[in-house]
Design an enzyme around this catalytic site. Structure first.
Site, PDB file in Angstrom:
ATOM      1  N   SER A   8       4.875   3.371   3.386  1.00 50.73           N
ATOM      2  CA  SER A   8       3.869   3.351   2.322  1.00 50.73           C
ATOM      3  C   SER A   8       2.705   4.268   2.668  1.00 50.73           C
ATOM      4  O   SER A   8       2.025   4.076   3.680  1.00 50.73           O
ATOM      5  CB  SER A   8       3.339   1.925   2.128  1.00 50.73           C
ATOM      6  OG  SER A   8       2.190   1.968   1.294  1.00 50.73           O
ATOM      7  N   HIS A  31       6.997   5.358  -0.202  1.00 50.43           N
ATOM      8  CA  HIS A  31       6.496   4.295  -1.080  1.00 50.43           C
ATOM      9  C   HIS A  31       5.088   4.659  -1.551  1.00 50.43           C
ATOM     10  O   HIS A  31       4.193   4.908  -0.735  1.00 50.43           O
ATOM     11  CB  HIS A  31       6.490   2.984  -0.298  1.00 50.43           C
ATOM     12  CG  HIS A  31       6.140   1.766  -1.085  1.00 50.43           C
ATOM     13  ND1 HIS A  31       7.051   1.080  -1.874  1.00 50.43           N
ATOM     14  CD2 HIS A  31       4.976   1.083  -1.195  1.00 50.43           C
ATOM     15  CE1 HIS A  31       6.456   0.033  -2.421  1.00 50.43           C
ATOM     16  NE2 HIS A  31       5.195   0.008  -2.036  1.00 50.43           N
ATOM     17  N   ASP A  33       1.921   3.401  -3.693  1.00 51.26           N
ATOM     18  CA  ASP A  33       1.275   2.219  -4.274  1.00 51.26           C
ATOM     19  C   ASP A  33       0.242   2.632  -5.308  1.00 51.26           C
ATOM     20  O   ASP A  33      -0.797   3.200  -4.964  1.00 51.26           O
ATOM     21  CB  ASP A  33       0.602   1.400  -3.167  1.00 51.26           C
ATOM     22  CG  ASP A  33       1.612   0.682  -2.296  1.00 51.26           C
ATOM     23  OD1 ASP A  33       2.428  -0.086  -2.849  1.00 51.26           O
ATOM     24  OD2 ASP A  33       1.591   0.894  -1.072  1.00 51.26           O
ATOM     25  N   MET A  35      -2.496   1.431  -7.853  1.00 54.63           N
ATOM     26  CA  MET A  35      -3.355   0.250  -8.112  1.00 54.63           C
ATOM     27  C   MET A  35      -4.482   0.650  -9.057  1.00 54.63           C
ATOM     28  O   MET A  35      -4.976   1.780  -8.984  1.00 54.63           O
ATOM     29  CB  MET A  35      -3.964  -0.259  -6.800  1.00 54.63           C
ATOM     30  CG  MET A  35      -2.943  -0.583  -5.727  1.00 54.63           C
ATOM     31  SD  MET A  35      -3.765  -1.307  -4.282  1.00 54.63           S
ATOM     32  CE  MET A  35      -2.394  -1.345  -3.117  1.00 54.63           C
ATOM     33  N   HIS A  64       5.417   1.915  -6.748  1.00 56.06           N
ATOM     34  CA  HIS A  64       5.156   0.479  -6.912  1.00 56.06           C
ATOM     35  C   HIS A  64       3.893   0.346  -7.741  1.00 56.06           C
ATOM     36  O   HIS A  64       2.792   0.605  -7.262  1.00 56.06           O
ATOM     37  CB  HIS A  64       4.998  -0.127  -5.503  1.00 56.06           C
ATOM     38  CG  HIS A  64       4.624  -1.581  -5.495  1.00 56.06           C
ATOM     39  ND1 HIS A  64       4.129  -2.206  -4.374  1.00 56.06           N
ATOM     40  CD2 HIS A  64       4.672  -2.534  -6.463  1.00 56.06           C
ATOM     41  CE1 HIS A  64       3.885  -3.476  -4.649  1.00 56.06           C
ATOM     42  NE2 HIS A  64       4.198  -3.696  -5.904  1.00 56.06           N
ATOM     43  N   MET A  66       1.113  -1.528  -9.270  1.00 57.48           N
ATOM     44  CA  MET A  66       0.303  -2.758  -9.269  1.00 57.48           C
ATOM     45  C   MET A  66      -0.811  -2.557 -10.288  1.00 57.48           C
ATOM     46  O   MET A  66      -1.985  -2.398  -9.942  1.00 57.48           O
ATOM     47  CB  MET A  66      -0.242  -3.025  -7.863  1.00 57.48           C
ATOM     48  CG  MET A  66       0.827  -3.564  -6.912  1.00 57.48           C
ATOM     49  SD  MET A  66       0.374  -3.317  -5.185  1.00 57.48           S
ATOM     50  CE  MET A  66       0.859  -1.611  -4.998  1.00 57.48           C
ATOM     51  N   MET A 135       7.089  -9.444  -2.766  1.00 54.61           N
ATOM     52  CA  MET A 135       5.863  -9.189  -1.996  1.00 54.61           C
ATOM     53  C   MET A 135       5.756 -10.221  -0.878  1.00 54.61           C
ATOM     54  O   MET A 135       5.870 -11.427  -1.120  1.00 54.61           O
ATOM     55  CB  MET A 135       4.626  -9.280  -2.898  1.00 54.61           C
ATOM     56  CG  MET A 135       4.493  -8.177  -3.936  1.00 54.61           C
ATOM     57  SD  MET A 135       4.501  -6.514  -3.264  1.00 54.61           S
ATOM     58  CE  MET A 135       3.095  -6.560  -2.137  1.00 54.61           C
ATOM     59  N   GLY A 140      -2.408  -5.569  -2.929  1.00 54.01           N
ATOM     60  CA  GLY A 140      -3.733  -4.968  -3.051  1.00 54.01           C
ATOM     61  C   GLY A 140      -4.178  -4.161  -1.847  1.00 54.01           C
ATOM     62  O   GLY A 140      -4.916  -3.195  -1.999  1.00 54.01           O
ATOM     63  N   GLY A 142      -3.207  -2.729   2.387  1.00 50.07           N
ATOM     64  CA  GLY A 142      -2.335  -2.621   3.544  1.00 50.07           C
ATOM     65  C   GLY A 142      -2.908  -3.417   4.700  1.00 50.07           C
ATOM     66  O   GLY A 142      -4.056  -3.885   4.656  1.00 50.07           O
ATOM     67  N   GLY A 143      -2.096  -3.599   5.711  1.00 52.36           N
ATOM     68  CA  GLY A 143      -2.587  -4.196   6.956  1.00 52.36           C
ATOM     69  C   GLY A 143      -2.786  -5.701   6.934  1.00 52.36           C
ATOM     70  O   GLY A 143      -3.391  -6.248   7.853  1.00 52.36           O
ATOM     71  N   ASP A 173       7.817  -6.047   0.920  1.00 50.52           N
ATOM     72  CA  ASP A 173       6.632  -5.185   1.014  1.00 50.52           C
ATOM     73  C   ASP A 173       5.438  -6.038   1.414  1.00 50.52           C
ATOM     74  O   ASP A 173       5.053  -6.964   0.691  1.00 50.52           O
ATOM     75  CB  ASP A 173       6.397  -4.530  -0.360  1.00 50.52           C
ATOM     76  CG  ASP A 173       5.195  -3.596  -0.379  1.00 50.52           C
ATOM     77  OD1 ASP A 173       4.620  -3.316   0.690  1.00 50.52           O
ATOM     78  OD2 ASP A 173       4.843  -3.146  -1.494  1.00 50.52           O
ATOM     79  N   GLY A 175       3.102  -6.459   5.365  1.00 51.85           N
ATOM     80  CA  GLY A 175       3.153  -7.032   6.706  1.00 51.85           C
ATOM     81  C   GLY A 175       4.479  -6.819   7.423  1.00 51.85           C
ATOM     82  O   GLY A 175       4.764  -7.507   8.408  1.00 51.85           O
TER      83      GLY A 175
HETATM   84  C1  DX5 Z   1       0.210  -3.806  -0.678  1.00 54.47           C
HETATM   85  C2  DX5 Z   1       1.146  -2.661  -0.924  1.00 54.47           C
HETATM   86  C3  DX5 Z   1       1.947  -2.311   0.254  1.00 54.47           C
HETATM   87  C4  DX5 Z   1       1.151  -1.887   1.460  1.00 54.47           C
HETATM   88  C5  DX5 Z   1       1.846  -2.460   2.650  1.00 54.47           C
HETATM   89  O1  DX5 Z   1      -0.206  -4.355  -1.865  1.00 54.47           O
HETATM   90  O2  DX5 Z   1       2.031  -2.917  -1.982  1.00 54.47           O
HETATM   91  O3  DX5 Z   1       2.931  -1.325  -0.055  1.00 54.47           O
HETATM   92  O4  DX5 Z   1       1.043  -0.505   1.619  1.00 54.47           O
HETATM   93  O5  DX5 Z   1       1.082  -2.211   3.766  1.00 54.47           O
HETATM   94  P1  DX5 Z   1       1.425  -2.913   5.168  1.00 54.47           P
HETATM   95  O6  DX5 Z   1       2.825  -2.484   5.515  1.00 54.47           O
HETATM   96  O7  DX5 Z   1       0.397  -2.365   6.088  1.00 54.47           O
HETATM   97  O8  DX5 Z   1       1.307  -4.386   4.955  1.00 54.47           O
HETATM   98 ZN    ZN Z   2       3.741  -1.514  -2.229  1.00 50.20          ZN
END
Ligand code: DX5
Ligand code: ZN
Length: 219
Positions: A8, A31, A33, A35, A64, A66, A135, A140, A142-143, A173, A175
């Site tokens: 991602s 990937h 994202d 948003m 993806h 969102m 999910m 929303g 990462g990390g 997707d 963690g």
């Molecule tokens: C979160 C995104 C993910 C995000 C995952 O809402 O949809 O794609 O980038 O990030 P990690 O892998 O760090 O959890």
């Molecule tokens: Zn995603």
């Protein structure tokens, strides 16, 4: 279904997206994202960036969405050259029509479910899908830490997919890391999104390879 890894770019350097895409040549997908500050409390990128990325990398784009009102916007992402477009069930009011429009534009059609959304009500839509995204964090950011509470749903989704011919890919997707990917693979996932676990690593190629090896060893 073979294991696929989809890094991602949410965790990449947004000022250097072409270089960041080139840093994962061993990935299956990139990937992306999208948003909108409405469906999720974060804002990332939209169609112009997807169009630019399409020209800047040979990796297929796994978009993806969102966003609110994906029924209005999703077909444009397919038209822009995304290889896969995933909409959220919670945001779509006409998912069958939208999934069909995505496919008619030549992209794979995906349906995403938040951690608290049950998979069973969507069983009748399986034939409309190329991928189901579960999910494993609240969407929303990462990390965030992986939510183990989703593991039983991954198992139920795998069973449901197998009952319907086994063609639909099952993506996780949020963690996903060296610590959690085996649990996901054992539960039946076959497409793994990883943001911070790839772009937070010094060696991104090695991170993709080792995630793939762990998932293959566990599935
Ligand atoms: C979160 C995104 C993910 C995000 C995952 O809402 O949809 O794609 O980038 O990030 P990690 O892998 O760090 O959890
Ligand atoms: Zn995603």
């Amino acid at each position: 279904m073979a294991v696929q890894i989809s890094p991602s770019i949410l965790s990449a350097d947004f000022a250097r997206l072409a270089d960041e895409a080139a840093a994962v040549p061993n990935a299956d997908w990139l990937h992306v994202d999208v948003m909108d500050y409405h469906f999720v409390p974060n804002l990332t990128l939209g169609l112009p960036v997807v169009e630019a990325l399409r020209k800047a990398t040979s990796l297929p784009l796994d978009c993806h969405l969102m966003i609110d009102d994906p029924d209005r916007w999703a077909p444009s992402y397919a038209e822009a050259g995304a290889g896969s477009v995933t909409i959220h069930a919670e945001a779509s009011s006409a998912p069958v029509r939208t999934l069909r429009e995505i496919r008619s534009q030549g992209a794979r059609a995906g349906l995403a479910l938040n951690p608290a959304t049950a998979v069973e009500p969507y069983e009748d839509l399986i034939g409309e899908l190329d991928m189901l995204l579960l999910m494993t964090v609240e969407p929303g950011f990462g990390g965030q830490p992986f939510l183990d509470v989703v593991l039983p749903k991954i198992r139920r989704a795998r069973a449901l997919i197998e009952r319907h011919g086994g063609q639909v890919w099952l993506q996780v997707d949020g963690g996903v890391s060296a610590d959690t990917i085996e649990r996901c693979a054992q539960a039946g996932a076959d497409v793994f999104v990883a943001g911070s676990a790839v772009y937070g690593a010094d060696d991104r190629v090695a991170a993709v390879d080792s995630l793939r090896a762990l998932a293959e060893g566990a599935s």
